[in-house]
Design a protein around this motif. Sequence first.
Motif, PDB file in Angstrom:
ATOM      1  N   HIS A  35       0.832  -1.210   0.000  1.00 29.74           N
ATOM      2  CA  HIS A  35       0.000   0.000   0.000  1.00 29.74           C
ATOM      3  C   HIS A  35       0.867   1.262   0.000  1.00 29.74           C
ATOM      4  O   HIS A  35       0.629   2.194  -0.780  1.00 29.74           O
ATOM      5  CB  HIS A  35      -0.952  -0.001   1.197  1.00 29.74           C
ATOM      6  CG  HIS A  35      -1.770   1.244   1.293  1.00 29.74           C
ATOM      7  ND1 HIS A  35      -2.817   1.505   0.439  1.00 29.74           N
ATOM      8  CD2 HIS A  35      -1.676   2.317   2.117  1.00 29.74           C
ATOM      9  CE1 HIS A  35      -3.336   2.675   0.732  1.00 29.74           C
ATOM     10  NE2 HIS A  35      -2.658   3.194   1.751  1.00 29.74           N
ATOM     11  N   GLN A  36       1.876   1.289   0.866  1.00 24.95           N
ATOM     12  CA  GLN A  36       2.749   2.453   0.951  1.00 24.95           C
ATOM     13  C   GLN A  36       3.471   2.682  -0.379  1.00 24.95           C
ATOM     14  O   GLN A  36       3.522   3.798  -0.890  1.00 24.95           O
ATOM     15  CB  GLN A  36       3.780   2.283   2.062  1.00 24.95           C
ATOM     16  CG  GLN A  36       4.745   3.446   2.136  1.00 24.95           C
ATOM     17  CD  GLN A  36       6.008   3.118   2.905  1.00 24.95           C
ATOM     18  OE1 GLN A  36       6.615   2.078   2.687  1.00 24.95           O
ATOM     19  NE2 GLN A  36       6.396   4.012   3.794  1.00 24.95           N
ATOM     20  N   THR A  38       2.691   1.612  -3.385  1.00 24.66           N
ATOM     21  CA  THR A  38       1.739   1.994  -4.430  1.00 24.66           C
ATOM     22  C   THR A  38       1.360   3.463  -4.291  1.00 24.66           C
ATOM     23  O   THR A  38       1.300   4.195  -5.294  1.00 24.66           O
ATOM     24  CB  THR A  38       0.476   1.111  -4.359  1.00 24.66           C
ATOM     25  OG1 THR A  38       0.859  -0.255  -4.529  1.00 24.66           O
ATOM     26  CG2 THR A  38      -0.535   1.486  -5.435  1.00 24.66           C
ATOM     27  N   SER A  39       1.117   3.919  -3.065  1.00 27.40           N
ATOM     28  CA  SER A  39       0.781   5.329  -2.833  1.00 27.40           C
ATOM     29  C   SER A  39       1.907   6.243  -3.291  1.00 27.40           C
ATOM     30  O   SER A  39       1.663   7.305  -3.878  1.00 27.40           O
ATOM     31  CB  SER A  39       0.490   5.572  -1.356  1.00 27.40           C
ATOM     32  OG  SER A  39      -0.627   4.832  -0.946  1.00 27.40           O
ATOM     33  N   LEU A  42       1.895   6.342  -7.103  1.00 26.65           N
ATOM     34  CA  LEU A  42       0.768   7.152  -7.582  1.00 26.65           C
ATOM     35  C   LEU A  42       1.028   8.641  -7.343  1.00 26.65           C
ATOM     36  O   LEU A  42       0.646   9.476  -8.171  1.00 26.65           O
ATOM     37  CB  LEU A  42      -0.530   6.715  -6.904  1.00 26.65           C
ATOM     38  CG  LEU A  42      -1.062   5.341  -7.329  1.00 26.65           C
ATOM     39  CD1 LEU A  42      -2.256   4.941  -6.462  1.00 26.65           C
ATOM     40  CD2 LEU A  42      -1.424   5.330  -8.804  1.00 26.65           C
ATOM     41  N   ALA A  43       1.684   8.970  -6.239  1.00 25.36           N
ATOM     42  CA  ALA A  43       2.030  10.369  -5.970  1.00 25.36           C
ATOM     43  C   ALA A  43       3.011  10.893  -7.017  1.00 25.36           C
ATOM     44  O   ALA A  43       2.858  12.015  -7.516  1.00 25.36           O
ATOM     45  CB  ALA A  43       2.621  10.500  -4.574  1.00 25.36           C
ATOM     46  N   ASP A  56      -0.291  16.251  -0.392  1.00 26.37           N
ATOM     47  CA  ASP A  56      -0.088  14.866   0.061  1.00 26.37           C
ATOM     48  C   ASP A  56       0.795  14.094  -0.907  1.00 26.37           C
ATOM     49  O   ASP A  56       1.596  13.261  -0.484  1.00 26.37           O
ATOM     50  CB  ASP A  56      -1.421  14.147   0.243  1.00 26.37           C
ATOM     51  CG  ASP A  56      -2.163  14.609   1.484  1.00 26.37           C
ATOM     52  OD1 ASP A  56      -1.500  15.090   2.432  1.00 26.37           O
ATOM     53  OD2 ASP A  56      -3.402  14.489   1.506  1.00 26.37           O
ATOM     54  N   ASP A  57       0.657  14.362  -2.197  1.00 25.85           N
ATOM     55  CA  ASP A  57       1.532  13.722  -3.184  1.00 25.85           C
ATOM     56  C   ASP A  57       2.979  14.126  -2.922  1.00 25.85           C
ATOM     57  O   ASP A  57       3.886  13.292  -2.914  1.00 25.85           O
ATOM     58  CB  ASP A  57       1.132  14.123  -4.612  1.00 25.85           C
ATOM     59  CG  ASP A  57      -0.243  13.624  -5.000  1.00 25.85           C
ATOM     60  OD1 ASP A  57      -0.642  12.541  -4.517  1.00 25.85           O
ATOM     61  OD2 ASP A  57      -0.933  14.318  -5.768  1.00 25.85           O
ATOM     62  N   LEU A  60       4.345  12.380   0.189  1.00 27.03           N
ATOM     63  CA  LEU A  60       4.699  10.971  -0.024  1.00 27.03           C
ATOM     64  C   LEU A  60       6.065  10.843  -0.687  1.00 27.03           C
ATOM     65  O   LEU A  60       6.856   9.962  -0.336  1.00 27.03           O
ATOM     66  CB  LEU A  60       3.623  10.267  -0.850  1.00 27.03           C
ATOM     67  CG  LEU A  60       2.364   9.901  -0.070  1.00 27.03           C
ATOM     68  CD1 LEU A  60       1.227   9.545  -1.029  1.00 27.03           C
ATOM     69  CD2 LEU A  60       2.640   8.748   0.876  1.00 27.03           C
TER      70      LEU A  60
END
Length: 169
Positions: A35-36, A38-39, A42-43, A56-57, A60
Amino acid sequence: MKRKIRSHAWRSTYSSMDVLMADPHQPMRPANYRHQLTSMHLALQAMERGDAPTADDWRLIADAYNLVEQLAIMGLAQDAGLLPEAQREIAIAGARHVDEGKPLRLSGNGIAVCRELLATWQAALAELPERDIVRAHAQTERRMHRLYVDPRVSRSRVVVDDGARGGRC
Protein backbone atom coordinates in the motif's frame (compact mmCIF):
# COMPACT_ATOMS: atom_id res chain seq x y z
CA MET A 1 -14.64 24.59 37.05
CA LYS A 2 -12.58 24.73 33.91
CA ARG A 3 -12.51 21.66 31.78
CA LYS A 4 -9.06 20.29 31.16
CA ILE A 5 -8.25 19.68 27.54
CA ARG A 6 -6.02 16.73 26.89
CA SER A 7 -3.52 16.93 24.15
CA HIS A 8 -2.86 13.71 22.35
CA ALA A 9 0.71 12.56 22.54
CA TRP A 10 2.52 11.85 19.33
CA ARG A 11 2.91 8.16 18.60
CA SER A 12 5.11 6.68 15.94
CA THR A 13 3.96 3.96 13.59
CA TYR A 14 6.45 1.48 15.00
CA SER A 15 7.41 1.08 18.66
CA SER A 16 10.65 -0.33 20.04
CA MET A 17 8.81 -3.61 20.58
CA ASP A 18 7.82 -3.67 16.89
CA VAL A 19 11.49 -3.34 15.99
CA LEU A 20 12.42 -6.22 18.28
CA MET A 21 9.58 -8.42 17.01
CA ALA A 22 10.42 -7.86 13.34
CA ASP A 23 12.23 -10.69 11.59
CA PRO A 24 15.99 -10.07 11.72
CA HIS A 25 16.74 -12.28 8.70
CA GLN A 26 13.83 -12.29 6.22
CA PRO A 27 12.55 -9.32 4.20
CA MET A 28 9.18 -7.81 5.00
CA ARG A 29 6.22 -9.51 3.33
CA PRO A 30 5.00 -7.54 0.28
CA ALA A 31 1.49 -7.38 1.75
CA ASN A 32 2.91 -5.23 4.56
CA TYR A 33 4.39 -2.56 2.31
CA ARG A 34 2.45 -2.77 -0.96
CA HIS A 35 0.00 0.00 0.00
CA GLN A 36 2.75 2.45 0.95
CA LEU A 37 4.79 1.75 -2.17
CA THR A 38 1.74 1.99 -4.43
CA SER A 39 0.78 5.33 -2.83
CA MET A 40 4.30 6.65 -3.45
CA HIS A 41 4.22 5.60 -7.11
CA LEU A 42 0.77 7.15 -7.58
CA ALA A 43 2.03 10.37 -5.97
CA LEU A 44 4.94 10.51 -8.40
CA GLN A 45 2.59 9.85 -11.28
CA ALA A 46 0.33 12.68 -10.08
CA MET A 47 3.30 15.03 -9.88
CA GLU A 48 4.37 14.00 -13.39
CA ARG A 49 1.11 14.34 -15.27
CA GLY A 50 -1.84 14.69 -12.88
CA ASP A 51 -4.30 17.56 -13.26
CA ALA A 52 -3.78 18.90 -9.76
CA PRO A 53 -1.05 17.26 -7.68
CA THR A 54 -1.73 17.72 -3.98
CA ALA A 55 0.47 18.48 -0.99
CA ASP A 56 -0.09 14.87 0.06
CA ASP A 57 1.53 13.72 -3.18
CA TRP A 58 4.53 15.91 -2.43
CA ARG A 59 4.67 14.59 1.16
CA LEU A 60 4.70 10.97 -0.02
CA ILE A 61 7.68 11.70 -2.27
CA ALA A 62 9.38 13.52 0.63
CA ASP A 63 8.66 10.47 2.84
CA ALA A 64 10.38 8.22 0.31
CA TYR A 65 13.36 10.58 0.34
CA ASN A 66 13.51 10.60 4.15
CA LEU A 67 13.30 6.81 4.38
CA VAL A 68 16.07 6.25 1.82
CA GLU A 69 18.14 8.93 3.55
CA GLN A 70 17.73 7.07 6.85
CA LEU A 71 18.86 3.83 5.22
CA ALA A 72 21.95 5.66 3.95
CA ILE A 73 22.61 7.09 7.43
CA MET A 74 22.35 3.56 8.82
CA GLY A 75 24.77 2.31 6.17
CA LEU A 76 22.16 0.06 4.53
CA ALA A 77 21.85 1.90 1.21
CA GLN A 78 24.31 3.55 -1.13
CA ASP A 79 23.84 7.27 -1.73
CA ALA A 80 25.73 7.62 -5.04
CA GLY A 81 24.72 11.28 -5.33
CA LEU A 82 21.02 10.44 -5.50
CA LEU A 83 19.98 11.98 -2.18
CA PRO A 84 21.32 15.53 -2.62
CA GLU A 85 19.83 15.71 -6.12
CA ALA A 86 16.47 14.34 -4.94
CA GLN A 87 16.40 16.77 -2.01
CA ARG A 88 17.12 19.67 -4.35
CA GLU A 89 14.40 18.68 -6.83
CA ILE A 90 11.76 18.08 -4.13
CA ALA A 91 12.63 21.40 -2.46
CA ILE A 92 12.42 23.28 -5.76
CA ALA A 93 8.99 21.79 -6.53
CA GLY A 94 7.72 22.76 -3.08
CA ALA A 95 9.21 26.25 -3.25
CA ARG A 96 7.78 26.87 -6.72
CA HIS A 97 4.35 25.89 -5.42
CA VAL A 98 4.54 28.03 -2.27
CA ASP A 99 6.27 31.09 -3.76
CA GLU A 100 4.69 31.25 -7.21
CA GLY A 101 1.46 29.31 -6.73
CA LYS A 102 2.37 26.88 -9.50
CA PRO A 103 1.27 23.22 -9.38
CA LEU A 104 3.49 20.78 -7.48
CA ARG A 105 5.49 19.53 -10.44
CA LEU A 106 8.93 18.04 -10.71
CA SER A 107 11.33 18.91 -13.50
CA GLY A 108 12.36 16.22 -15.98
CA ASN A 109 15.48 15.57 -13.95
CA GLY A 110 13.40 15.55 -10.75
CA ILE A 111 11.10 12.88 -12.16
CA ALA A 112 14.06 10.67 -13.09
CA VAL A 113 15.71 11.16 -9.70
CA CYS A 114 12.49 10.43 -7.81
CA ARG A 115 11.89 7.30 -9.91
CA GLU A 116 15.37 6.14 -8.92
CA LEU A 117 14.62 7.03 -5.30
CA LEU A 118 11.45 4.91 -5.33
CA ALA A 119 13.33 2.06 -7.01
CA THR A 120 15.94 2.23 -4.23
CA TRP A 121 13.22 2.12 -1.56
CA GLN A 122 11.46 -0.76 -3.33
CA ALA A 123 14.71 -2.74 -3.59
CA ALA A 124 15.42 -2.12 0.10
CA LEU A 125 11.96 -3.38 1.05
CA ALA A 126 12.44 -6.52 -1.03
CA GLU A 127 16.00 -7.30 0.08
CA LEU A 128 16.74 -5.95 3.56
CA PRO A 129 15.61 -7.78 6.69
CA GLU A 130 12.28 -6.64 8.08
CA ARG A 131 13.91 -5.47 11.32
CA ASP A 132 16.17 -3.04 9.44
CA ILE A 133 13.21 -1.58 7.54
CA VAL A 134 11.11 -1.19 10.70
CA ARG A 135 14.06 0.37 12.56
CA ALA A 136 14.71 2.80 9.69
CA HIS A 137 11.04 3.77 9.57
CA ALA A 138 10.88 4.34 13.35
CA GLN A 139 14.11 6.36 13.37
CA THR A 140 12.89 8.48 10.45
CA GLU A 141 9.64 9.28 12.24
CA ARG A 142 11.49 10.22 15.43
CA ARG A 143 13.92 12.41 13.49
CA MET A 144 11.10 14.21 11.64
CA HIS A 145 9.11 14.63 14.86
CA ARG A 146 12.12 16.25 16.56
CA LEU A 147 12.46 18.65 13.63
CA TYR A 148 8.85 19.78 13.95
CA VAL A 149 8.51 19.80 17.74
CA ASP A 150 11.84 20.78 19.27
CA PRO A 151 12.09 24.57 18.91
CA ARG A 152 15.90 24.49 19.17
CA VAL A 153 16.08 22.18 16.16
CA SER A 154 13.20 23.49 14.06
CA ARG A 155 14.26 27.15 14.36
CA SER A 156 17.87 26.45 13.46
CA ARG A 157 17.16 24.30 10.39
CA VAL A 158 15.69 25.54 7.18
CA VAL A 159 15.29 22.75 4.68
CA VAL A 160 15.50 24.29 1.22
CA ASP A 161 17.78 24.07 -1.73
CA ASP A 162 20.89 26.23 -1.34
CA GLY A 163 20.93 27.34 -4.95
CA ALA A 164 17.23 28.04 -5.35
CA ARG A 165 16.43 30.06 -2.23
CA GLY A 166 19.65 30.74 -0.39
CA GLY A 167 18.80 28.62 2.65
CA ARG A 168 20.68 25.82 4.28
CA CYS A 169 20.05 22.19 5.05
